[in-house]
Design a protein around this motif. Structure first.
Motif: not given
Length: 496
Positions: A119-124
């Motif tokens: 999830k964090v990778k997608v938004f980053a």
């Protein structure tokens, strides 16, 4: 750009959970920023550009919902991605509330590392791509603005150039002309006519008429220019003078360029004429000013040299004091004359300058209208007043608190009469001999200025009367270079 790191903010009040998030997200290769409270998170946001915020819902003082609401109120963070982490069962109402507060996703506890990283990778990545797109758009906009600015600047320069040319022509400072070398036809613009002081309705432009307006000493310049073009010269520039029909002499600089055919034969000559009269006059004024400064400096140095050489005293200290006083008096009047561009000095200013070193309260009374003195007269009177003030401060009325001094002056038929009257001081006796200061005062006023100096040593105080012509009577006394010679000679006689 793809490898540029972004900042991920981790917000939780429990250090163990923060450490766990750091371990889970470390493999993403991003910058992890830690905040242990909502307030600390707000401080970080104001100082750092954040891509994703990972925030715990349940925190003391400021919980995740309240923090999200405050973040969204700031214009900079309205689009910042926020992921809520909740350790309690989240209902649909809670989810809805979280989304309303600005959350983009929820992660329940216990946290699945792979899910959190994904999830964090997608938004980053989304943040990075968005910033990259913004930079590309900004770069495109900058290029468009730069090209537009170049076009506007080019247009403005062309417009400005034309305006300057029009203004120069309108002001009569520049003109252009064209000469057909084959047919002999001339063409002048309005500025050219204005510089020469003629009009197209009454002046026919041809070599004979143009030559008639040239200064006799500069006629050869025209002939030389024609000869140079015949020899193959392609451009020519020279300074020359013209004499307008009304007699006004103007300085000009002319630039000409030839147009030739394939065989190298001159077909036409075009040029520009610029009126540089004001510049020439400024150069002449500067030259005169330099000579005047040199002359004034020599005057001052000659006076200073005479003062140093001819001052007498029994002790070194007295000698130094006398020399310094006279040099300072000379410097003060020099300052006054410099401020007036050596046009002259007002008598009241000379007296005020000599009064400056003394704190005398109401002991001195001045009476007289404004009188403008010539430079040489001002210098001589300044030294004379200095001697009077110095003697009075040492031996006369200004040496005691009870002493009084009245200085009055008036002008009648170009004759300045100055009266120096002391009273209330020590008992005065006629001196058996006159000192250098008194003798130089008399010599300078009488011989240099053609005036008279009378002293009456009354018991109640000195009464001195100076009569000085305001208009120099002989050419010899006003000629450059004579003043310093006269000063030295008179001071020499006074010292004898």
């Amino acid at each position: 750009m793809d490898h540029e790191k972004v900042n991920i903010l981790l917000v939780d009040d429990q250090p163990a959970k923060l450490l766990a998030y750091e371990v889970i997200l470390k493999d993403l290769g991003q910058n992890l920023v830690i905040a242990s409270s909502g307030r600390e998170a707000l401080e970080v946001l104001l100082k750092t550009e954040i891509a994703v915020i990972l925030v715990d819902v349940c925190m003391p003082e400021l919980d995740g919902f309240e923090l999200a609401a405050m973040i969204r109120e700031h214009p900079r963070f309205q689009k910042t991605a926020m992921i809520f982490i909740s350790a309690i069962q989240v209902s649909d109402i809670d989810r809805l509330r979280g989304y309303e507060m600005g959350a983009v996703d929820y992660v329940p506890v216990p946290v699945v590392p792979e899910v959190l990283r994904a999830k964090v990778k997608v938004f980053a990545e989304l943040y990075r791509k968005t910033r990259e797109l913004e930079r590309l758009n900004q770069d495109l906009e900058d290029r468009v603005r730069a090209r537009t600015a170049e076009l506007e600047n080019s247009t403005a320069k062309l417009r400005e150039s034309e305006e300057r040319r029009s203004m120069a022509i309108a002001a009569g400072k520049m003109g252009s002309w064209d000469w057909d070398w084959i047919t002999g036809d001339w063409m002048w613009d309005e500025g050219q006519y204005r510089i020469f002081g003629v009009g197209p309705e009454s002046f026919e432009v041809n070599p004979a008429n143009v030559q008639a307006l040239l200064h006799p000493d500069d006629v050869d310049q025209l002939r030389k220019a024609i000869a140079e073009f015949n020899k193959g010269t392609r451009s020519y520039e020279t300074e020359f003078r013209i004499v307008r029909p009304d007699g006004d002499v103007r300085w000009c600089v002319g630039t000409a360029a030839a147009t030739v055919d394939d065989s190298g034969r001159v077909m036409r000559v075009s040029g520009v004429t610029v009126d540089i009269t004001e510049r020439k006059r400024a150069e002449e004024r500067q030259t005169l000013l330099a000579r005047e400064v040199d002359h004034r400096a020599k005057n001052a140095l000659a006076l200073a040299q005479s003062i140093v050489r001819l001052t007498r005293a029994d002790e070194v200290k007295a000698y130094v004091s006398a020399v310094e006083g006279r040099i300072n008096a000379l410097a003060r009047v020099h300052t006054i004359l410099s401020l007036s561009s050596w046009q002259g000095a007002e008598l009241s200013k000379l007296i005020d300058e000599e009064l400056a070193p003394y704190s005398l309260g109401g002991q001195i009374k001045l009476a007289g209208s404004e009188v403008q003195l010539l430079p040489a007269t001002a210098q001589t009177l300044a030294l004379a007043l200095h001697e009077l003030f110095t003697n009075s401060a040492k031996y006369g009325a200004l040496s005691t608190r009870t002493g009084r001094l009245a200085i009055g002056w008036q002008v009648e038929d170009e004759l300045l009469t100055l009266t120096w009257e002391e009273s209330g001081g020590p008992l005065v006796m006629t001196p058996k001999s006159r000192g250098f200061g008194t003798r130089s005062l008399l010599a300078s006023v009488e011989s240099q200025l053609g005036g008279q100096a009378r002293s009456d040593w009354r018991a109640e105080g000195l009464l001195c009367r100076l009569e000085v012509p305001l208009v120099r009577k002989t050419a010899a006394t006003t000629a450059p270079g004579n003043f310093e010679a006269a000063s030295s000679a008179e001071l020499q006689r006074a010292s004898g």
